[in-house]
Design an enzyme around this catalytic site. Structure first.
Site, PDB file in Angstrom:
ATOM      1  N   HIS A  53       0.856  -1.190   0.000  1.00  0.00           N
ATOM      2  CA  HIS A  53       0.000   0.000   0.000  1.00  0.00           C
ATOM      3  C   HIS A  53       0.884   1.229   0.000  1.00  0.00           C
ATOM      4  O   HIS A  53       1.947   1.231   0.611  1.00  0.00           O
ATOM      5  CB  HIS A  53      -0.906   0.011   1.235  1.00  0.00           C
ATOM      6  CG  HIS A  53      -2.062   0.926   1.095  1.00  0.00           C
ATOM      7  ND1 HIS A  53      -1.999   2.266   1.382  1.00  0.00           N
ATOM      8  CD2 HIS A  53      -3.328   0.692   0.656  1.00  0.00           C
ATOM      9  CE1 HIS A  53      -3.174   2.816   1.131  1.00  0.00           C
ATOM     10  NE2 HIS A  53      -3.993   1.890   0.681  1.00  0.00           N
ATOM     11  N   ASP A  98      -7.934  -5.508   0.143  1.00  0.00           N
ATOM     12  CA  ASP A  98      -8.408  -6.342  -0.960  1.00  0.00           C
ATOM     13  C   ASP A  98      -7.989  -7.799  -0.850  1.00  0.00           C
ATOM     14  O   ASP A  98      -8.429  -8.631  -1.645  1.00  0.00           O
ATOM     15  CB  ASP A  98      -7.891  -5.785  -2.298  1.00  0.00           C
ATOM     16  CG  ASP A  98      -8.501  -4.433  -2.603  1.00  0.00           C
ATOM     17  OD1 ASP A  98      -9.704  -4.289  -2.353  1.00  0.00           O
ATOM     18  OD2 ASP A  98      -7.789  -3.544  -3.062  1.00  0.00           O
TER      19      ASP A  98
HETATM   20  N1  CMC Z   1       4.154  -7.525  -4.683  1.00  0.00           N
HETATM   21  C1  CMC Z   1       5.492  -7.479  -4.864  1.00  0.00           C
HETATM   22  N2  CMC Z   1       6.234  -6.373  -4.755  1.00  0.00           N
HETATM   23  C2  CMC Z   1       5.596  -5.239  -4.435  1.00  0.00           C
HETATM   24  C3  CMC Z   1       4.207  -5.196  -4.220  1.00  0.00           C
HETATM   25  C4  CMC Z   1       3.488  -6.404  -4.348  1.00  0.00           C
HETATM   26  N3  CMC Z   1       2.167  -6.415  -4.179  1.00  0.00           N
HETATM   27  N4  CMC Z   1       3.829  -3.930  -3.920  1.00  0.00           N
HETATM   28  C5  CMC Z   1       4.956  -3.202  -3.944  1.00  0.00           C
HETATM   29  N5  CMC Z   1       6.031  -3.988  -4.241  1.00  0.00           N
HETATM   30  C6  CMC Z   1       7.428  -3.545  -4.317  1.00  0.00           C
HETATM   31  C7  CMC Z   1       7.676  -2.815  -5.622  1.00  0.00           C
HETATM   32  O1  CMC Z   1       8.163  -3.677  -6.629  1.00  0.00           O
HETATM   33  C8  CMC Z   1       8.727  -1.796  -5.200  1.00  0.00           C
HETATM   34  O2  CMC Z   1       9.967  -2.444  -5.154  1.00  0.00           O
HETATM   35  P1  CMC Z   1      11.316  -1.599  -5.504  1.00  0.00           P
HETATM   36  O3  CMC Z   1      11.411  -0.540  -4.464  1.00  0.00           O
HETATM   37  O4  CMC Z   1      12.402  -2.627  -5.398  1.00  0.00           O
HETATM   38  O5  CMC Z   1      11.130  -1.066  -6.878  1.00  0.00           O
HETATM   39  C9  CMC Z   1       8.339  -1.450  -3.758  1.00  0.00           C
HETATM   40  O6  CMC Z   1       7.626  -2.601  -3.263  1.00  0.00           O
HETATM   41  C10 CMC Z   1       7.463  -0.218  -3.638  1.00  0.00           C
HETATM   42  O7  CMC Z   1       6.367  -0.377  -4.540  1.00  0.00           O
HETATM   43  P2  CMC Z   1       5.731   0.813  -5.377  1.00  0.00           P
HETATM   44  O8  CMC Z   1       4.966   0.276  -6.509  1.00  0.00           O
HETATM   45  O9  CMC Z   1       6.800   1.843  -5.668  1.00  0.00           O
HETATM   46  O10 CMC Z   1       4.771   1.406  -4.259  1.00  0.00           O
HETATM   47  P3  CMC Z   1       3.506   2.303  -4.507  1.00  0.00           P
HETATM   48  O11 CMC Z   1       3.249   2.983  -3.234  1.00  0.00           O
HETATM   49  O12 CMC Z   1       3.677   3.152  -5.717  1.00  0.00           O
HETATM   50  O13 CMC Z   1       2.346   1.243  -4.848  1.00  0.00           O
HETATM   51  C11 CMC Z   1       0.572  -0.301  -4.638  1.00  0.00           C
HETATM   52  C12 CMC Z   1       1.392   0.807  -3.956  1.00  0.00           C
HETATM   53  C13 CMC Z   1      -0.670  -0.584  -3.806  1.00  0.00           C
HETATM   54  C14 CMC Z   1       0.118   0.189  -6.025  1.00  0.00           C
HETATM   55  C15 CMC Z   1       1.446  -1.567  -4.770  1.00  0.00           C
HETATM   56  O14 CMC Z   1       1.820  -2.034  -3.490  1.00  0.00           O
HETATM   57  C16 CMC Z   1       0.747  -2.673  -5.553  1.00  0.00           C
HETATM   58  O15 CMC Z   1       0.794  -2.670  -6.791  1.00  0.00           O
HETATM   59  N6  CMC Z   1       0.061  -3.646  -4.838  1.00  0.00           N
HETATM   60  C17 CMC Z   1      -0.706  -4.653  -5.506  1.00  0.00           C
HETATM   61  C18 CMC Z   1      -2.047  -4.082  -5.925  1.00  0.00           C
HETATM   62  C19 CMC Z   1      -2.984  -3.884  -4.750  1.00  0.00           C
HETATM   63  O16 CMC Z   1      -3.143  -4.756  -3.901  1.00  0.00           O
HETATM   64  N7  CMC Z   1      -3.646  -2.709  -4.727  1.00  0.00           N
HETATM   65  C20 CMC Z   1      -4.653  -2.403  -3.714  1.00  0.00           C
HETATM   66  C21 CMC Z   1      -4.228  -1.272  -2.814  1.00  0.00           C
HETATM   67  S1  CMC Z   1      -5.330  -1.107  -1.377  1.00  0.00           S
HETATM   68  C22 CMC Z   1      -6.874  -0.711  -1.995  1.00  0.00           C
HETATM   69  C23 CMC Z   1      -6.917   0.529  -2.816  1.00  0.00           C
HETATM   70  O17 CMC Z   1      -6.210   1.499  -2.552  1.00  0.00           O
HETATM   71  O18 CMC Z   1      -7.719   0.553  -3.748  1.00  0.00           O
END
Ligand code: CMC
Length: 428
Positions: A306, A363
């Site tokens: 998140h 989720d």
């Molecule tokens: N699985 C594996 N690696 C992950 C995941 C994951 N679910 N989420 C983040 N990472 C890693 C990502 O690869 C990155 O690694 P690095 O720093 O080495 O590049 C690091 O963690 C930070 O991730 P980010 O994408 O830069 O973080 P963000 O804050 O931009 O993204 C997120 C947050 C929710 C989009 C992301 O965690 C994700 O894609 N999760 C899966 C989708 C999900 O479950 N979304 C629902 C969010 S809660 C409900 C809502 O808000 O609607």
């Protein structure tokens, strides 16, 4: 309110930046006058360090895993309150008295029906259309049916359109489902609760009476509470940005629904259950964990991670408890729940997830409950949109009632070509 200044020095010049203090959370540097005083913008794509507005609705402490609506914790609200009460709280700032709650619920129930002509609008969609596509279209179209409540400068109009949106979303969602399975639409039954009425419109048929199961009704209501609002997330920011131009509330909420649909946001509940089904059995979990860690593989653990929570999402804990209640009530023994529990356990003990502070989010478990209740995966994000509508309209109202509200208009760091002369075809 500003109490102190920070100083920003660029070359030989220093600029005072007022430091604003909220009631909770980090202080905020007020950079509103920076451009003008200097010729610099700030750069924050993805808004990781930017407070886009002042808001009194919802507070999240992502490090501690705390979520408060108007000061009340999500744990207490989901345990002791109801979705109608939380809706009142979000819209009005305080919990309702008994009388106020009855009046509010009655007001909402008076708006549950849809204009009859909207039923023909549904018939323009293909039967296999994704219900989110239908919902986006129908909500956007509401402004064509309810123009008597679209004067956004009038607080009464704003409240009527907010009530209409909260009231009609269950009807719209249930109709999208009924349309996809070829069953007749059911009209709302206002003798039922907000949630009971939704369950009946979704799973009832005109040929038989529908009896609402109180355990499922309560679980569904709790799911609605858990999704009601979540500060300045992508879809809420979209609603605010759309609303900042003066667009009507139905158009703004349709924009929010479109944004919510993405798999990184509301679409993650559908993606999470699909992922758990693809994993299928606990022995395959290590393979998927390795894939999630592999930088060359686009696969991510859906329902994990998140932007704000660097701790367990408090909504996920409530959701996990609710899964047990629902599965036991329905006497469903879903092996996918076991896969989810084991996947969570393995990920939480893996250095990659520990280091990056990746925990289950709202989720991760919701799909298992919704699937046990009988919703197809395509409906999951629709249910998220239904519940989030109250947050969207509350945030939209908060923004529009602020006399200092301005159109949202970010700037950019331009990386395209510099000014150049237009060449004729023979010069290209
Ligand atoms: N699985 C594996 N690696 C992950 C995941 C994951 N679910 N989420 C983040 N990472 C890693 C990502 O690869 C990155 O690694 P690095 O720093 O080495 O590049 C690091 O963690 C930070 O991730 P980010 O994408 O830069 O973080 P963000 O804050 O931009 O993204 C997120 C947050 C929710 C989009 C992301 O965690 C994700 O894609 N999760 C899966 C989708 C999900 O479950 N979304 C629902 C969010 S809660 C409900 C809502 O808000 O609607």
């Amino acid at each position: 309110m500003a109490e102190n200044n920070a100083t920003l020095t660029i070359g030989d010049t220093s600029y005072d930046l007022p430091i604003m203090k909220g009631n909770e959370g980090p202080d905020v540097l007020d950079i509103r006058k920076l451009y003008g005083a200097s010729d610099h913008f700030t750069f924050d794509p993805g808004f990781t360090s930017t407070a886009s507005c002042e808001s009194a609705l919802t507070f999240i402490d992502g490090d501690e895993g705390i979520l408060l609506h108007r000061g009340y914790s999500i744990e207490e609200l989901s345990e002791k309150s109801s979705f109608m009460e939380v809706s009142y709280l979000l819209l009005n700032g305080e919990l309702p008295s008994k009388t106020q709650l009855v009046e509010f619920s009655q007001t909402i129930s008076r708006h549950t029906m849809l204009h009859e002509q909207l039923a023909t609008f549904y018939r323009g969609f293909r039967r296999d259309a994704h219900p989110m596509a239908i919902m986006c279209g129908v909500v956007g179209a509401l402004s064509a049916f309810y123009h008597d409540s679209t004067d956004i400068s009038d607080p009464t109009h704003r409240m009527i359109s907010s009530h209409r949106l909260i009231a009609k979303m269950p009807t719209i969602a249930a109709m999208a489902y009924k349309y996809s399975i070829g069953q007749p639409f059911l009209y709302p039954d206002n003798s039922l609760s907000y949630t009971g009425n939704f369950l009946r419109m979704t799973f009832g048929v005109p040929a038989e009476p529908y009896v609402v199961n109180p355990v499922i009704e309560r679980a569904m209501d709790r799911i609605f509470i858990l999704h009601a609002d979540h500060e300045q997330n992508a879809s809420t920011s979209t609603v605010r940005l759309a609303g900042s131009s003066g667009a009507n509330p139905f158009a703004c909420i349709a924009a929010g629904i479109a944004c919510l649909w993405g798999p990184a946001h509301g679409g993650a509940n559908e993606a999470a259950l699909n992922m758990l089904r693809e994993i299928g059995t606990p022995d395959k979990i290590p393979h998927y964990i390795e894939r999630a860690k592999d930088k060359n593989d686009p696969f991510r653990l859906m329902g994990f991670g998140h932007r704000v929570y660097k701790n367990y999402d408090p909504r996920a804990s409530v959701m996990q408890k609710t899964v047990r209640e629902v599965l036991s009530e329905l006497k469903v023994n879903d092996p996918i729940f076991d896969v989810a529990l084991q996947l969570e356990d393995m990920a939480l003990n893996d250095p990659y997830f520990i280091e990056k502070k990746l925990f289950p989010n709202v989720d991760f478990y919701s799909g298992i409950i919704l699937s046990a209740i009988g919703f197809p995966t395509e409906m999951f994000t629709v249910l998220f949109a239904l519940s989030r509508t109250v947050g969207w309209v509350a945030q939209w109202n908060e923004m529009i009632s602020d006399p200092g509200q301005k159109i949202g208009r970010p700037r950019q760091l331009y990386t395209g070509p510099k000014h150049r002369p237009y060449p004729g075809f023979d010069e290209r």
